[in-house]
Design an enzyme around this catalytic site. Structure first.
Site, short mmCIF file in Angstrom:
data_model
loop_
_atom_site.label_atom_id
_atom_site.label_comp_id
_atom_site.label_asym_id
_atom_site.label_seq_id
_atom_site.Cartn_x
_atom_site.Cartn_y
_atom_site.Cartn_z
N THR A 91 -13.66 -6.51 -8.15
CA THR A 91 -14.62 -5.96 -9.11
C THR A 91 -13.89 -5.83 -10.45
O THR A 91 -13.11 -4.90 -10.66
CB THR A 91 -15.12 -4.57 -8.65
OG1 THR A 91 -15.50 -4.67 -7.27
CG2 THR A 91 -16.27 -4.09 -9.49
N GLY A 121 -5.71 -5.16 -7.09
CA GLY A 121 -6.42 -3.94 -6.68
C GLY A 121 -6.54 -3.00 -7.87
O GLY A 121 -5.70 -3.02 -8.78
N ASP A 177 4.39 8.26 -5.71
CA ASP A 177 4.17 6.91 -5.17
C ASP A 177 4.76 5.82 -6.07
O ASP A 177 5.43 4.90 -5.60
CB ASP A 177 2.68 6.64 -4.97
CG ASP A 177 2.12 7.37 -3.77
OD1 ASP A 177 2.88 7.62 -2.80
OD2 ASP A 177 0.91 7.68 -3.77
N TYR A 187 2.21 -1.27 5.14
CA TYR A 187 3.21 -1.73 6.09
C TYR A 187 2.62 -1.61 7.48
O TYR A 187 1.67 -0.86 7.71
CB TYR A 187 4.51 -0.91 5.98
CG TYR A 187 4.31 0.51 6.41
CD1 TYR A 187 3.92 1.46 5.48
CD2 TYR A 187 4.48 0.89 7.73
CE1 TYR A 187 3.68 2.76 5.87
CE2 TYR A 187 4.24 2.19 8.13
CZ TYR A 187 3.86 3.12 7.19
OH TYR A 187 3.61 4.39 7.59
N LYS A 223 -5.95 12.37 -1.97
CA LYS A 223 -5.06 12.48 -3.14
C LYS A 223 -5.80 12.83 -4.44
O LYS A 223 -5.28 13.57 -5.27
CB LYS A 223 -4.29 11.17 -3.34
CG LYS A 223 -3.26 10.90 -2.24
CD LYS A 223 -2.49 9.62 -2.52
CE LYS A 223 -1.64 9.22 -1.33
NZ LYS A 223 -0.88 7.98 -1.59
N LYS A 269 4.35 8.71 9.40
CA LYS A 269 5.80 8.71 9.64
C LYS A 269 6.50 9.81 8.84
O LYS A 269 7.71 10.00 8.96
CB LYS A 269 6.39 7.35 9.23
CG LYS A 269 6.01 6.19 10.14
CD LYS A 269 6.82 4.96 9.74
CE LYS A 269 6.33 3.70 10.43
NZ LYS A 269 6.54 3.74 11.88
#
Ligand code: ATR
Length: 268
Positions: free
Chosen positions: A152, A126, A101, A216, A64, A15
């Site tokens: 993990t 995460g 971010d 999303y 990234k 987007k």
């Protein structure tokens, strides 16, 4: 005309071109922003070719971390994140790597969703690149505790050690924690496959805990459906984060921060 792009693989559903076109129109900036598919084995070549004339790029999955190692210097946020999502070609031709971010996430939570993070108990689910990219700005917002939980455990522990000097961060395994928290942020890639991390439902205090999925989709994500089923006070998806991280990149490149609310409404 000034050229910008987002580079990823896959890229067709991005987007970002639409978002930056709306920003450019709103701020009266003359620029072109497109989506570029890089081959998995030659991100560096795609980046180099584009930046021969282009002024800046955004980088998305899965490049990234590679972008981090290809730039000449990092902003403090990118240095810690180990990942770069925004590159600016400086007047001398060198490349500056930033990571917007985390700033985008914090701004979406605090400004768009009116939830100040100061003093909150936050669970970050995460411990991959997406989680690592947002830890520094989350800690800078002054939470009471930021606990990284991961399937993990060793990866969560590594992140907690890496960021320990920046604030109250801890690590845990999924089955270790049951105490309700104020905010749960899903930074796993589980939603991509329609699954939910196996964390305890007791972490949600009904009517109080806010749940945020950094992913999303058109329909609510698996994580947000799970949160709603267990009476989370609010279930927020990552579209606001996407728009806010884009606004931070636009600010770096163009020196003006677009007004994001109208753009978010247009995308919804
Ligand atoms: P990203 O850059 O999106 O963070 P990544 O670095 O591959 O991608 O990390 C993916 C994260 O999602 C990891 O924390 C992973 O957990 P593990 O480290 O235990 O693999 C997490 N993850 C992916 N699928 C998951 C699932 N079904 N349940 C729980 N965690 C999951």
């Amino acid at each position: 005309m000034d050229q910008y792009a987002v580079i990823g693989n896959p890229i067709e559903h991005s987007k970002s071109p639409q978002i930056h076109a709306l920003f450019a129109r709103q701020t009266g900036q003359d620029l072109e922003y497109r989506a570029l598919l890089a081959p998995l084995d030659d991100f560096a070549g795609t980046l180099r070719d584009f930046l021969a004339t282009g002024l800046g790029v955004n980088i998305t999955v899965p490049f990234k971390e590679q972008a981090w190692s290809l730039v000449d210097q990092h902003t403090p946020a990118a240095e810690r994140a180990g990942a770069v999502n925004t590159i600016q070609r400086l007047p001398d031709g060198t490349l500056l790597g930033d990571n917007t971010d985390g700033k985008g996430l914090v701004r979406d939570i605090e400004v768009n969703n009116q939830l100040p993070l100061k003093g909150l108990r936050i669970l970050l689910v995460g411990a991959g690149g997406a989680a690592r990219g947002v830890i520094q700005p989350l800690l800078a917002a002054g939470p009471e505790q930021l606990c990284v939980v991961n399937r993990t455990v060793s990866k969560a522990e590594e992140l907690a050690t890496l960021f320990a000097d920046l604030g109250p961060i801890s690590a845990a395994g999924f089955e270790w924690i049951e105490e309700p928290v104020d905010l749960i942020i899903n930074a796993t890639s589980a939603s991509l496959g329609g699954s939910v991390p196996a964390i305890s439902t007791h972490l949600i205090k009904p009517g109080h805990t806010v749940c945020y999925d950094m992913m999303y989709a058109k329909a609510p994500t698996a994580f947000n459906r799970w949160a709603a089923e267990h009476d989370a006070a609010r279930c927020i998806d990552g579209l606001g984060m996407l728009v806010e991280q884009a606004a931070e990149a636009f600010l770096l490149w163009r020196g003006v921060r677009p007004e994001t609310q109208a753009v978010l409404e247009a995308l919804r």
